[in-house]
Design an enzyme around this catalytic site. Structure first.
Site, short mmCIF file in Angstrom:
data_model
loop_
_atom_site.label_atom_id
_atom_site.label_comp_id
_atom_site.label_asym_id
_atom_site.label_seq_id
_atom_site.Cartn_x
_atom_site.Cartn_y
_atom_site.Cartn_z
N HIS A 16 0.84 -1.19 0.00
CA HIS A 16 0.00 0.00 0.00
C HIS A 16 0.88 1.25 0.00
CE1 HIS A 16 -3.88 -2.11 1.42
NE2 HIS A 16 -2.98 -3.05 1.18
N GLU B 110 0.79 3.96 1.70
CA GLU B 110 1.19 4.43 3.03
C GLU B 110 2.29 3.55 3.62
OE1 GLU B 110 -3.13 5.70 2.44
OE2 GLU B 110 -1.86 4.01 1.91
N CYS C 8 -4.17 0.44 6.19
CA CYS C 8 -3.14 1.47 6.36
C CYS C 8 -3.36 2.30 7.61
CB CYS C 8 -3.11 2.37 5.13
SG CYS C 8 -2.50 1.49 3.67
#
Length: 305
Positions: free
Chosen positions: A77, A79, A107
């Site tokens: 992801h 993040e 996240c």
């Protein structure tokens, strides 16, 4: 600005902001599309970009990565990429985050591993998610458009629930005290970079954030030009959002700015504890075989001094 660069130093960030008659904080949302362009999502074709401001004044990019032929849980992801990018560059704290879409629950949970996580400020730049941005009474101050992470995950579960207060968290120095087991290795690597690659993986394992399983690990990759990239395993209190070490090393490879394909990864070493209750070897081997079939992968075992 180099379009493939994932870190902007503080002086350049100040200059860019000044040229656009903005503060550095106001500059962050304008960089999100540049981050999105660097994403590698061949499955979803959904580009996510995250831009973070660290306490040093540097700006960091994060993007999503997907790997065809593998289960979706191998994906990275944006993040997670961002936090790993901060860690690779020894940035001690994330203060602000602008992201192209609202952070998913995965996240929001991963970010809880940061010291002072509830106070990290987030701004969502996509128009459909603008309602998630809380505007304070001072509407003329663009800085106030950032919403605390605590508003995105009000009833948090995280390190405070499981760890003592003095245990280091993500982005804080980790010294796991690991060394190689002289008689525990699953093979031998060949080439001039043998020792460099092996010890880079050990260094990554010693920096690993694994307070819940107590099974730190690290991966080092070497490309066809002999350049080494290392990544440390990063755990989450909720377990599933944890980032494996091979993904962390791939982030280092992508964030180097070269923009090359994964097939340029020629070799890899994983270092993990021989008696670990969780093992990274099989999933790391699966991922590397999928993205770079000719990559030579070896595992070396370590122990706590």
């Amino acid at each position: 600005m180099d379009p493939t660069r994932f870190v902007i130093n503080s002086a350049e960030a100040e200059q860019m902001a000044k040229q656009s008659d903005q503060t550095v904080l106001q500059l962050l949302p304008s960089l999100v599309k540049s981050a999105q362009a660097l994403a590698r999502p061949p499955i979803s074709n959904y580009h996510v970009g995250a831009v973070g401001l660290g306490s040093s004044g540097r700006i960091f990019f994060g993007v999503n990565l997907e790997f065809p032929g593998l289960p979706l849980n191998h994906s990275v992801h944006a993040e997670q990429f961002l936090i790993t990018n901060l860690s690779l560059n020894a940035e001690p704290r994330l203060k602000y985050l602008a992201v192209s879409a609202a952070p998913c629950g995965h996240c929001r949970q991963f970010l809880q591993e940061l010291r002072g996580a509830p106070d990290v400020k987030i701004l969502i730049t996509s128009s459909e998610d603008e309602k998630e941005n809380k505007i304070s009474n001072n509407c003329n101050n663009k800085n106030q458009e950032f919403t605390p992470l605590s508003d995105f995950l009000p009833h948090r579960f995280g390190p405070d629930d499981l760890l003592e207060k003095d245990v280091p968290l993500l982005l804080e120095p980790h010294r796991n005290g690991l060394s190689f087991c002289s008689d525990l290795c699953n093979g031998k690597i060949n080439g001039d970079n043998d020792d460099d690659l092996k010890y880079a993986a050990l260094e990554a394992a010693n920096m690993s954030h694994a307070p819940y399983s107590r099974c730190p690990s690290g991966v080092a990759l070497v490309d066809v030009e002999g350049k080494i990239y290392k990544g440390s395993y990063m755990e989450s209190a909720a377990y599933n959002p944890s980032l494996p070490p091979v993904q962390a090393a791939i982030i280092a490879y992508v964030a180097s700015g070269g923009g090359g394909g994964y097939e340029r990864i020629a070799g890899a070493v994983l270092v993990e504890k021989a008696d670990a209750v969780i093992k990274q070897e099989h999933t790391a081997r699966l991922l590397l075989q999928s993205i770079s079939p000719k990559c030579e992968f070896q595992v070396f075992y370590c122990k706590k001094n």
